[in-house]
Scaffold this motif. Structure first.
Motif, mmCIF file in Angstrom:
data_model
loop_
_atom_site.group_PDB
_atom_site.id
_atom_site.type_symbol
_atom_site.label_atom_id
_atom_site.label_comp_id
_atom_site.label_asym_id
_atom_site.label_seq_id
_atom_site.Cartn_x
_atom_site.Cartn_y
_atom_site.Cartn_z
ATOM 1 N N ILE A 1 25.001 61.139 13.854
ATOM 2 C CA ILE A 1 24.321 60.305 12.135
ATOM 3 C C ILE A 1 25.072 61.068 11.053
ATOM 4 N N ARG A 2 25.575 60.276 10.801
ATOM 5 C CA ARG A 2 26.117 60.650 9.282
ATOM 6 C C ARG A 2 25.357 59.895 8.168
ATOM 7 N N LYS A 3 24.510 59.255 7.778
ATOM 8 C CA LYS A 3 23.783 59.139 6.595
ATOM 9 C C LYS A 3 21.997 58.856 6.873
ATOM 10 N N CYS A 4 21.528 58.739 6.642
ATOM 11 C CA CYS A 4 20.283 58.895 6.641
ATOM 12 C C CYS A 4 19.010 59.089 5.120
ATOM 13 N N ILE A 5 18.053 58.214 5.882
ATOM 14 C CA ILE A 5 17.215 58.908 4.564
ATOM 15 C C ILE A 5 16.015 59.988 5.117
ATOM 16 N N LEU A 6 15.477 61.130 4.212
ATOM 17 C CA LEU A 6 14.962 61.998 4.832
ATOM 18 C C LEU A 6 13.434 62.324 4.182
ATOM 19 N N VAL A 7 12.682 62.070 5.019
ATOM 20 C CA VAL A 7 11.594 61.998 4.834
ATOM 21 C C VAL A 7 10.634 63.560 4.651
ATOM 22 N N GLY A 8 9.852 64.373 3.844
ATOM 23 C CA GLY A 8 9.959 65.863 4.015
ATOM 24 C C GLY A 8 8.034 66.051 3.651
ATOM 25 N N HIS A 9 7.531 66.058 4.199
ATOM 26 C CA HIS A 9 6.102 66.314 4.251
ATOM 27 C C HIS A 9 5.928 68.384 3.591
ATOM 28 N N SER A 10 5.558 68.779 2.286
ATOM 29 C CA SER A 10 5.395 70.152 1.877
ATOM 30 C C SER A 10 6.852 70.664 2.049
ATOM 31 N N LEU A 11 6.447 71.725 2.798
ATOM 32 C CA LEU A 11 7.780 72.454 3.121
ATOM 33 C C LEU A 11 8.889 71.652 3.484
#
Length: 259
Positions: A83-93
């Motif tokens: 995967i070269r490009k992505c959407i990141l979704v991060g909860h808290s930490l």
């Protein structure tokens, strides 16, 4: 699936086709926290979930898991699955780790969602709490983990989500003692990353809990405005994937669609 990185097993899942969305869980959580979210997102997207170092089915890598080290393992998984490009979704930490990843790899980010998270560093009071917790947890791991989980929910929801909280506690206890301490140390030492949001043109969303017991709502609103980030405010606490699951599904769907 398992990737071996620096002799440590890193567990991840890879489902669906389309734009890559990487879901990064929070402290004392693991990839199972996304079980309600993944089926919706995989209808039109490729979704990766990862058990962070010392959490779930993943091993530890030393005695301090810095945000940069966590981000390295995320990068290794994405490289492994091409995967070269992505959407990141991060909860808290997971949000702190997403920011560390974006700081190093801004060209790999299509969008970044901080879910009940912040680009601000710990204040002195929070740092002291982490130091105290790391001492106490060595003698009373189970009770400390269970208390930590309960403290993430708005108090009015402790009865309403009693069954869900029991499941969260069970999953949290899969975190190793070393993983607990190493992550807490890493969070305590992390730096201000406001500039990662302000200096980059990728889409940004901050999901805020109005009654979040960990992150002050007004401070989060100020952060969103200061960093030119979109934001949505949910009516409950730090655990939006449980306390406000319907609103979260809508917000994530709209965010992904806007990119």
């Amino acid at each position: 699936m398992i990737l071996v990185y620096k002799n440590a097993n890193i567990f991840y899942t890879d489902q669906g086709k389309g734009t890559a969305i990487v879901l990064i869980h929070g402290f004392l959580e693991n990839a199972t926290m996304w079980d309600e979210i993944v089926p919706q997102l995989t209808k039109k997207n490729r979704v990766i979930t990862i058990d962070l170092l010392g959490h779930g089915k993943s091993d530890c890598l030393g005695y301090v898991h810095s945000m940069e080290l966590f981000a390295e393992t995320v990068e290794a998984v994405l490289k492994h699955v091409r995967i070269r490009k992505c959407i990141l979704v991060g909860h808290s930490l997971g949000g702190y780790i997403s920011l560390a990843f974006a700081k190093k790899n801004p060209h790999k980010i299509k969008g970044l969602c901080l879910m009940n998270s912040t680009s601000n560093p710990d204040d002195e009071d929070r740092k002291k709490l982490r130091i105290r917790a790391n001492k106490m947890v060595q003698n009373s791991f189970e009770s400390m983990v269970k208390m930590a989980v309960s403290n993430l929910f708005h108090q009015d929801n402790l009865i309403k989500f009693k069954n869900e909280i029991a499941i969260v506690k069970k999953e949290a206890l899969q975190t190793s003692l070393q993983g607990y301490i190493a992550a807490n140390e890493g969070m305590k030492n992390r730096l201000n990353t406001n500039h990662v949001l302000t200096d980059n043109s990728f889409k940004k969303l901050i999901i805020i809990g109005e009654k979040d017991p960990v992150l002050d709502c007004n401070t989060s609103l100020e952060e969103a405005k200061k960093t030119n980030s979109q934001f949505v405010v949910f009516p409950d606490g730090h655990m939006s994937h449980i306390e406000n699951i319907d609103e979260l599904k809508v917000a994530l769907k709209e965010f992904v669609k806007s990119i």
